[in-house]
Each structure stands twice: as structure tokens, then as C-alpha cells.
Write a protein that holds these residues in place. Structure first.
Motif, PDB file in Angstrom:
ATOM      1  N   GLY A 540       0.811  -1.212   0.000  1.00  0.00           N
ATOM      2  CA  GLY A 540       0.000   0.000   0.000  1.00  0.00           C
ATOM      3  C   GLY A 540       0.843   1.261   0.000  1.00  0.00           C
ATOM      4  N   ARG A 541       0.202   2.363  -0.360  1.00  0.00           N
ATOM      5  CA  ARG A 541       0.846   3.674  -0.418  1.00  0.00           C
ATOM      6  C   ARG A 541       0.526   4.546   0.789  1.00  0.00           C
ATOM      7  N   PRO A 572      15.143  13.692  -2.002  1.00  0.00           N
ATOM      8  CA  PRO A 572      16.114  14.263  -1.054  1.00  0.00           C
ATOM      9  C   PRO A 572      15.715  14.099   0.408  1.00  0.00           C
ATOM     10  N   LEU A 573      14.444  14.288   0.722  1.00  0.00           N
ATOM     11  CA  LEU A 573      13.983  14.180   2.105  1.00  0.00           C
ATOM     12  C   LEU A 573      13.380  12.813   2.399  1.00  0.00           C
ATOM     13  N   GLY A 574      13.687  11.815   1.581  1.00  0.00           N
ATOM     14  CA  GLY A 574      13.167  10.467   1.806  1.00  0.00           C
ATOM     15  C   GLY A 574      13.631   9.855   3.118  1.00  0.00           C
ATOM     16  N   PRO A 575      14.935   9.907   3.482  1.00  0.00           N
ATOM     17  CA  PRO A 575      15.347   9.343   4.781  1.00  0.00           C
ATOM     18  C   PRO A 575      14.631   9.972   5.963  1.00  0.00           C
ATOM     19  N   ARG A 920       5.766  15.402   4.549  1.00  0.00           N
ATOM     20  CA  ARG A 920       4.369  15.094   4.248  1.00  0.00           C
ATOM     21  C   ARG A 920       4.075  13.671   4.697  1.00  0.00           C
ATOM     22  N   LEU A 921       3.366  13.572   5.790  1.00  0.00           N
ATOM     23  CA  LEU A 921       3.035  12.264   6.358  1.00  0.00           C
ATOM     24  C   LEU A 921       1.549  11.975   6.300  1.00  0.00           C
ATOM     25  N   THR A 926       3.117   9.536  -3.095  1.00  0.00           N
ATOM     26  CA  THR A 926       3.075   9.737  -4.546  1.00  0.00           C
ATOM     27  C   THR A 926       4.410   9.475  -5.220  1.00  0.00           C
ATOM     28  N   ASP A 927       5.505   9.614  -4.516  1.00  0.00           N
ATOM     29  CA  ASP A 927       6.813   9.385  -5.106  1.00  0.00           C
ATOM     30  C   ASP A 927       7.056   7.884  -5.241  1.00  0.00           C
ATOM     31  N   ASP A 928       7.352   7.445  -6.443  1.00  0.00           N
ATOM     32  CA  ASP A 928       7.540   6.008  -6.696  1.00  0.00           C
ATOM     33  C   ASP A 928       8.781   5.469  -5.997  1.00  0.00           C
ATOM     34  N   ALA A 929       9.853   6.221  -5.976  1.00  0.00           N
ATOM     35  CA  ALA A 929      11.070   5.752  -5.318  1.00  0.00           C
ATOM     36  C   ALA A 929      10.861   5.588  -3.818  1.00  0.00           C
TER      37      ALA A 929
END
Length: 963
Positions: A540-541, A572-575, A920-921, A926-929
Motif C-alpha cells: 500500500g501507499r 532528497p527528504l526520503g530518509p 508530508r506524512l 506519490t513518489d515512486d522511489a
């Protein structure tokens, strides 16, 4: 109920002004019980509201002065007493009026005293409209004591009764001792131990019977009912507040305690068998319908007044209870007819009433039955007990009498360190209930909030409750292993959920964790349905990442390792987003003390990863290469590649710190301020946030260090290059880097590389402005120092060279203005601009200026810097500075001792950005990576959970069926 505020334990608390429960129930039996309150004893003046037990430890007002309850009327000589004795008594209490009572001062029928009333007695019609506050003791009417006749047939030969003097404060035990003295069986009441045992062997009995035609004192007496008075009861008050009905008379008898108990039991048996409806003193349970303030007052059995009850204040409560029981019988006389009409309806609601023959019943049994027909309040939230610990002490309904309601363990035990016991509204006497177990807040608007105390076992709709949660009407709240309540709020008007929230989840509901789909045994799904639900969660997303505490270290390490290695193409802010999901899960789902430990572990992992990256970058620098290898200057492209990991950590740590600050503030607001571990948790959170601050400071310092190191070799071109080359045109504002003069391109290339790096790493705008502010500060100080140094040894301060420098500086500022950094550049290049403007003044105009006018036109230059520029200005061969340029004597010391160079240590401090996090939690990912990395982590957690199971119980990651 009236509410207010008070301070308790150094923190704001909501208190309340308690009204007696009798007013809320509106029962005359409860209202009449107020008449039996013993005013001389301060310990007996207690609230009967929901938290009586919690108020018992509060200081009570000092006992009032000795005030006797006096009768209205005069005292006449009692039957059987000599005239001389009556005369002595009347002289002793002269001025108190005249009047007498019947037998024993009881005021029975047929005696003149039967029509007299006590001055403090209220009438029943006055009570039906509500109980008014009782007048102070000092305002009550005073009257002399009464003379009681104590009959003791069989104790002394030829003696019918003995008269004793009794006041409103005289207890039954004192009157027994005095009567024994009169009968010659004991000494004075203050004798030794021997006569104490003698007094214990006898009891004062309240006998009720039908007198003969000659009256009570005529010798004919037929006792039908008998009650043993408790040692602390006041016979004079009892006989006045509880009067015999017409056709009956009462007297006090002195009997042996064992004999009195036997006769009392026989009298009860006779009353039950003949159904005469005579008054009965059968003990009853006094139960409140408001919230529990402690254990209910147990009604004493026959003769129970002789021994002190157990518990704090047991003796005083026993005295009050026995007196209230006597007073409450008054309500039966005035309501007998209405009770008889309602008895049929009440008994019909009892189990098996349809098959039972309804006949005469004891009024006490009827009262106990009516107490079971409890009507819940209509204007306050309450808790309905579904399962308790002790049926004899637990209530059925617990009403919230204030906005914040605290459940805890009963008793008067103090907390550690001698501090007072915590404030508790409802006492639950079970071994696994903590002194302050759970807190419920129900404001005027729904929903209510329930928060467990640290270490308190609390369940919400069957699930273990570790954090503060919403409490809706119909929810089940379990406290410990024994108590189970249902929360109800009649103020909502039935707007609660139609389906109870504690029922098993419907098919399609989102699972709370990876392993839940296969371990759940209450949802009623098949294996295929549960596998599909788990697959929907794993793929899930939704921005959710659930884990168990035992898997926390592996999960955090995997996120930090992937971010440090730069694996994948995460945003960039994924971690920071993934780590924030871990923090959010800990704050919402796990126990209270888990979040501080997670923050500390997370901060240490990030710090270690950043430190390793700094060492790697330092080892690759040219100055650290072996000897003999020529040092190659850093290029903007190389610096950008080296600094990208540090800039990413600075951006992610900044957003993560803002998010952690929000969660810590929420934890501090929601946490119980009386929790002893709260301060320790906040200290752990502060230490973790300090480590994150250190990471931001370190990455910022390393980033500006390498950028300024690159600028150091490019800045001198701004002073030496000539923008007016043959055939070249000056570029306009907003020109590209390639259109700029060759001497400016290296410096502008560093600025452009830094701007692109901060944009690619999505660095916080406040940190972007501070990064360029430091770069501009360094450039200004470096160029100004070079300008001051180069003008000392050779001709440099002249108009033609100054115009070239001014043009180069204007081109740089125009390019920075087009990049959106014009305001910051103008502020930090101000001093260099003013110094160059001074050198650009035409020679003729400069010779006309004085020192004071030059100081006014160039305020940012120090006296030493201004004097240095003027003294080395090239006016022509053989011409020196004019006398007007000489500083006045007041500034001569500043010129001689001042430093002409700028200090690099006066750079602006780094100020961390404040405000909400940009992560954004909410909403789908929406970001596939980022979604791929989230799926990978979920499956990693699933694998870790499956590794703990036996081989024959393991399952592979389920695959969702395509729609």
C-alpha cells in the motif's frame, strides 16, 4: 455539581464543590440522614459525594466548642424521683423552663412531653423541597440535659429503674457506666480496668413495646422489639429524632450483652413472622449512586457498635451510619402508602416475579430492591461496571463529577518520600490497580480522551492501551485484570456509533501490523482474505510503517545505512520521511517511555553516519595526500560532489528535528504531569535533540568550510581583472554565467554550484540564506583585507583601479540579484562597497572633503581603515594628504590602535529554523522511489517477524491478487 479550579501538587487541577448525594438522588431518606450528623465531632463531617474517600485525607475544620442540644420547655420531676431531687435539678438548671417527658424522657404517648419538639428539628415538608444548609452550632437553641430512666429489672432486687442525667453528647457506653454505678454494680465511670470489663458485659437497649393502660411506669410492660445501641450512639438524640408511632412506647433497658443480642434476634424474627409492620432496625447497605469515593460504609450488625470498625475513621462512620439508619425510618412512616403502590411494580421487575406470590415484605428488603433499580444520570458522563473485583464493594454506576476523572487504588497510603497520596476520583480496590491508574477527560464537546498512567494495564475495546486515545460512548475500558467498564455519555443524545466499536473488524479494514493478518483469531476472516489484507498493507501507499520494539534497531539501522550509502533514487527528504514514520508509530502505538529511547538511538545513528562521511571527505582532500603529490585546487564541480552527502544529511536532520520537536511538545502536553518518569523522558528527548542540533551544526560548518576554501583562490580576480576588455560588452542583469567577464566566472561558479546543491538537497530556506550569508561574509572580509594590504606597498588607491573594482563588484551583485540572493549580498558586501566608493570619488572632490564629512559619508569604515585609505591615496607625484584629512585629537587613539583588517571570527551565528516540519506524512505516497523503499522496509520487517516462528509456521510475503 459546581466546578472550579485549584492547585494541587504544583500543577493546575480541576476541583469541584461537592453537594450531598442525597440532593442529586432527591430521596427523603437521604435528606433526613443529614439530621443525624454529629456536629461536635469534626471527623464525622464528610462529604457524601463521589470522592469521599479521596477527601478523607484532607484537613477537616477544628471541632466546634462544646454546645449542648437543649429542649424547649422546662424539666419536671420524672415519675419515681423524689421531690427534693427534682428540686435540686431544677435549681441546678434554673431558668431553662418547665416541662417533662414521659417514660425515660422519651416523650411517648400520653405524656405531656409527647407534643414537644426539639429546636433544631426540621419538619418533613421542609425537607421535600431540598435540604437547606444547617445553621451554625453557635446559633442553635440551648437547653438543659434530660433525665433518662434506665430500667434494669433483675439487676438489683426491688429496683424498677434508675434515673441518670444525660446530655446530647452522652454516649450509650457512658450511660451504661453511670447506670451500673446507680445499681451498685460498678464504681465511677473513671474507674480502673476491672470496671471497664464490667461495662463491656452490659449493653444499653432501646426497647419498643405496647404500654399498659397505666402508662409505661405503671409496672405493666410488654416489649415486642429490641435494639442494642452502639457504644457511641447518643440515646438522648435517638429518642428525640426517632419517635414511636401512636400506640407504641419506648424505654431504655440495661441488659447483659449476650442476652441483649439474643433478644434482639428474637425480636427481628417475631417482626418478620407476624408481619405487623413494626419499625425494624435491620441493617442495610448504604450505597451511593454517584462515583465511588472509597469503600461503601458497611452497616453494623447487631451489637456491632461495641467494637471499632476497621479502616480509617471507621468508628465515626459507624456512629453516623447507625444514627442515619434510625433517622431514615421516619421517611417510611410518611411514604408508606406510596411505597405500597410502587412495591408491586418494583417486584414485577425482579427475576421470577411472574411466578412468585407477592405478599407482605420487610421494608428493608424493599429498600434494597429499589436500590438495585438505578437510573443513570442524564446530564453527566458515567461508567457502567460490567465486571468488578468485589461485588460487596463495587458500584454499578460511576459518575464523572468533574471534567477530569482519575481512577486509582483506594487507601490512605502516601506516595514515596512522604508526599501525599495522588488525587483520585474513583477508588478501585484491586491488587493490580496503581495509585493513579488512568485519567479520563470529558469536556463539553466530544470526544473524551483516556490516558493510562505509566505501567498501568489498561485496555481499550480489547486492545492494550499505551497512549492517549479517544473514548467514545459505548467503548469498553478495562482497568487491570478485573475491572471492565462501558463508557456512556448521555449528553451526546444517542449520536454515538450505531455499531459497537469493540466488535470484530469488518472485512476490508486496515490491519494494525504485518503479522496481524495471520495471527488474528477474532476477525472471522479466512486465510485467503487475511493474506489479501496483509498484501494490501505491504504494497500500500499509506504513509505507515509498523514495527515491534524488538525490530526497531534493525529498522533504524537499515534506513540510516541506505541513506549514507546513497542507495536507490530516494527523494532528497526520503530518509527523514522514513525516520519520521518510525517516530510517529512510536508516539501513537507503543508505550509511553519508548519514544525517548527511540529518539536517542536514532540521533546516535545519524551522528555516527555523518562523522564517517566527514572523515571520508577529509581523507580525499589534496592536503592530506602523500608528500610529493602536487596540490590541485578544488573546482566547483568537485566540491559539489563531495558536499552532496553532507548537505543531504543537513537537510534531512533539520526536517527531522522540527518533526521531533512537535512530537515532544505533544507528549509533554498529553502526558500526566504527576508521572514521576516524565522529567526523565523529557531529559532523554532533550539529549536526543541536542545530538541532532550537533549534526546540523557540524554539517553546516563542513559545507561552508569547503566552499570558502574554494572561494579563497577565486576572489582575488575581482580586484585584479579588468572588465573593460577590448571589444567586450558588459552583460546586463540576469545574464548567464557564460556571458560574464572571465575574471568573475570562477567566483560566480562557486556561488552557482552552492545554489544548485542546496536546491537539489531541498535544504530549508532559512539554512540556504544563512549558508550564502556566511559565504558573502567571507568574501567581503577577504576582499577588504586584500584591498587594505595591497595599498601599502605600491600605487593601488587611484581612481582608475577603483572604477574597475566597482564594475566587477556591481556585476557580481547584479548576477546574485538575478539568482534571488540580492538582498543578502547587498547586506554583507556593504563595507567593501563603501570602501570602493571612497576610492571612486574624483580627486578634485575628494580634496575638498574634510575628515568629519568623510566619516559621515562612510560610516561603516572604522577610523583606522578610513585613515589608511586616505593616507595611501595617490594624489600625484610629490603630493601628500591635505591637513583637512587629519583626524581630530579625540579619534587619534582609535586611528593609532585600531585594526585595519576584518576579523573572520565575527561571522553571524547559525540559527536553526523554527516552525512546522515540511515532511508530508498524510495522504498516499506519490513518489515512486519512496514507495519502493517503503515496500522494501515492510517486507524486511515481515521477514524478521517470520524468522522468530518455527519453520512450519512461516509464510512467505503474500501477493495481492490483481483486480
Amino acid at each position: 455539581m459546581l466546578s472550579g479550579e485549584r492547585k494541587e501538587g504544583g500543577s493546575p487541577r480541576f476541583g469541584k464543590l461537592h453537594l450531598p448525594v442525597g440532593l442529586w438522588i432527591n430521596s427523603p431518606r437521604k435528606q433526613l440522614a443529614k439530621l443525624g450528623r454529629r456536629w461536635p465531632s469534626a471527623a464525622s463531617v464528610k462529604s457524601s459525594s463521589s470522592d469521599t474517600g479521596s477527601r478523607s485525607s484532607e484537613p477537616l475544620p477544628p471541632p466546634p466548642p462544646h454546645v449542648e442540644l437543649r429542649r424547649v420547655g422546662a424539666v419536671k420531676a420524672a415519675g419515681g424521683a423524689s421531690g427534693s431531687r427534682a428540686k435540686r435539678i431544677s435549681q441546678l438548671f434554673r431558668g431553662s423552663g418547665t416541662g417533662t417527658t414521659g417514660s425515660g424522657g422519651a416523650g411517648g404517648p400520653g405524656t405531656p412531653g409527647g407534643a414537644q419538639r426539639w429546636a433544631s428539628e426540621k419538619k418533613l415538608p421542609e425537607l421535600s423541597a431540598g435540604v437547606a444548609p444547617e445553621p451554625p452550632l453557635a446559633t442553635r437553641a440551648t437547653a438543659p440535659p434530660g433525665v433518662l430512666k434506665i430500667f434494669g429489672a433483675g439487676l438489683a432486687s426491688g429496683a424498677n429503674y434508675k434515673s441518670v442525667l444525660a446530655t446530647a453528647r452522652s454516649t450509650a457506653r457512658e450511660l451504661v457506666a453511670e447506670a451500673l454505678e446507680r445499681y451498685g454494680l460498678a464504681g465511677s465511670p473513671g474507674g480502673g480496668p476491672g470496671e471497664s470489663s464490667c461495662v463491656d458485659a452490659f449493653a444499653l437497649c432501646d426497647a419498643l413495646g405496647r404500654p399498659a393502660a397505666g402508662g409505661v411506669g405503671s409496672g405493666e410492660w410488654r416489649a415486642e422489639h429490641l435494639r442494642v445501641l452502639g457504644d457511641s450512639e447518643r440515646p438522648l438524640l435517638v429518642q428525640e429524632l426517632w419517635r414511636a408511632r401512636p400506640g407504641w412506647a419506648r424505654r431504655f433497658e440495661l441488659r447483659g450483652r449476650e442476652e441483649a443480642r439474643r433478644l434482639e434476634q428474637e425480636a427481628f424474627g417475631a417482626a418478620d413472622s407476624d408481619g405487623t409492620g413494626a419499625p425494624s432496625w435491620r441493617p442495610q447497605k448504604n450505597r451511593s449512586r454517584a462515583a465511588s469515593g472509597g469503600a461503601a460504609l458497611a452497616s453494623p450488625g447487631p451489637g456491632s457498635g461495641s467494637g471499632p470498625p476497621a479502616g480509617s475513621g471507621g468508628k465515626e462512620r459507624s456512629e453516623n451510619l447507625s444514627l442515619r439508619r434510625s433517622v431514615s425510618e421516619l421517611s417510611l412512616q410518611g411514604r408508606r402508602r406510596r411505597q405500597q403502590e410502587r412495591r408491586q411494580q418494583a417486584l414485577s421487575m425482579a427475576p421470577g416475579a411472574a411466578d412468585a406470590q407477592i405478599g407482605p415484605a420487610d421494608p428493608g428488603d424493599f429498600d434494597q430492591l429499589t436500590q438495585c433499580l438505578i437510573q443513570a444520570p442524564s446530564n453527566r458522563p458515567y461508567f457502567l461496571l460490567l465486571q468488578g473485583y468485589q461485588d460487596a464493594q463495587d458500584f454499578v454506576v460511576y459518575v464523572m463529577t468533574r471534567e477530569q476523572h482519575v481512577f486509582g487504588r483506594g487507601g490512605n497510603s502516601s506516595a514515596r518520600g512522604g508526599s501525599p497520596a495522588p488525587y483520585v476520583d474513583t477508588f478501585l480496590n484491586a491488587p493490580d490497580i496503581l495509585p493513579r491508574h488512568c485519567t479520563v477527560r470529558a469536556g463539553p464537546e466530544p470526544p473524551a480522551m483516556v490516558r493510562p498512567s505509566r505501567g498501568a494495564p489498561v485496555t481499550h475495546n480489547g486492545c492494550l492501551l499505551l497512549r492517549e486515545a479517544e473514548l467514545h460512548p459505548g467503548d469498553l475500558l478495562g482497568l487491570g485484570e478485573h475491572f471492565l467498564f462501558m463508557y456512556k455519555d448521555p449528553r451526546t443524545g444517542g449520536s454515538g456509533p450505531a455499531r459497537p466499536p469493540w466488535l470484530p473488524a469488518r472485512p476490508g479494514a486496515a490491519p494494525p501490523g504485518p503479522g496481524w493478518a495471520f495471527s488474528c483469531r477474532l476477525c472471522g476472516r479466512g486465510l485467503q482474505e487475511r493474506g489479501e489484507a496483509l498484501a494490501a498493507y505491504l504494497d500500500g501507499r499509506e504513509p505507515v510503517l509498523r514495527f515491534r520494539p524488538r525490530e526497531e534497531e534493525a529498522l533504524l539501522g537499515e534506513i540510516v545505512r541506505a541513506a549514507a550509502a546513497g542507495a536507490g533514487d530516494l527523494p532528497p527528504l526520503g530518509p527523514a520521511t522514513l525516520l519520521a514514520l518510525c517516530v510517529q508509530h512510536s508516539a501513537r502505538e507503543l508505550e509511553l517511555g519508548h519514544l525517548p529511547r527511540l529518539l536517542g538511538r536514532l540521533a546516535r545513528l545519524i551522528k555516527e553516519a555523518v562523522w564517517e562521511k566527514i572523515k571520508e571527505i577529509g581523507d580525499r582532500q589534496p592536503e592530506n595526500h602523500p608528500e610529493g603529490v602536487p596540490e590541485v585546487p578544488l573546482t566547483p564541480e568537485a566540491v559539489s560532489v563531495e558536499l552532496r552527502p553532507l548537505m543531504l544529511w543537513m537537510a534531512n536532520t533539520t526536517e527531522l528535528l522540527s518533526f521531533v520537536q512537535e512530537k515532544v511538545l505533544e507528549m509533554e502536553k498529553e502526558a500526566d504531569q504527576e508521572d514521576p518518569q516524565l522529567c526523565n523522558d523529557l531529559e532523554l528527548c532533550d539529549e536526543a535533540m541536542a545530538l541532532l542540533d550537533e549534526v546540523i551544526m557540524c554539517t553546516f560548518q563542513q559545507s561552508v568550510y569547503y566552499l570558502t576554501k574554494t572561494l579563497y583562490s577565486t576572489l582575488p580576480a575581482l580586484l585584479d581583472s579588468n572588465p573593460f576588455t577590448a571589444g567586450a560588452e558588459l552583460p546586463g542583469p540576469g545574464a548567464e554565467l557564460g556571458a560574464m567577464p572571465p575574471g568573475l566566472r570562477p567566483t560566480l561558479g562557486v556561488f552557482q554550484a552552492a545554489l544548485e546543491l542546496t536546491s537539489q538537497c531541498e535544504l530549508h530556506p532559512d539554512l540556504v540564506s544563512q549558508t550564502f550569508g556566511y559565504l558573502f561574509f567571507f568574501s567581503n572580509a577577504s576582499l577588504l583585507n586584500s584591498l587594505m594590504e595591497r595599498g601599502q606597498g605600491r600605487p593601488f588607491y587611484q581612481w582608475s583601479r577603483a572604477v574597475q573594482i566597482r564594475t566587477n563588484l556591481d556585476l557580481v551583485l547584479d548576477w546574485l540579484q538575478g539568482a534571488g540572493l540580492g538582498d543578502i549580498a547587498t547586506e554583507f558586501f556593504r563595507k567593501l562597497s563603501i570602501a570602493v566608493n571612497l576610492l571612486c570619488v574624483p580627486r578634485t572632490s575628494l580634496l575638498k572633503a574634510s575628515w568629519s564629512s568623510l566619516r559621515t559619508d562612510h560610516p561603516t569604515l572604522t577610523p583606522a581603515q578610513l585613515h589608511h585609505l586616505l593616507s595611501h591615496y595617490q594624489l600625484g607625484p610629490g603630493r601628500g594628504p591635505p591637513p583637512a584629512w587629519d583626524p581630530p585629537p579625540a579619534e587619534r587613539d582609535a586611528v593609532d590602535t585600531g585594526d585595519i583588517f576584518e576579523s573572520f571570527s565575527s561571522h553571524p551565528p547559525l540559527i536553526l529554523p523554527l516552525g512546522s516540519s515540511r515532511l508530508r506524512l498524510t495522504g498516499p505516497v506519490t513518489d515512486d522511489a519512496l514507495h519502493r523503499e517503503l515496500r522494501r522496509l515492510r517486507r524486511l520487517l515481515w521477514d524478521l517477524e517470520q524468522q522468530e516462528l518455527p519453520a512450519n509456521h512461516r509464510h512467505g510475503p503474500p501477493v495481492a491478487t490483481p483486480p
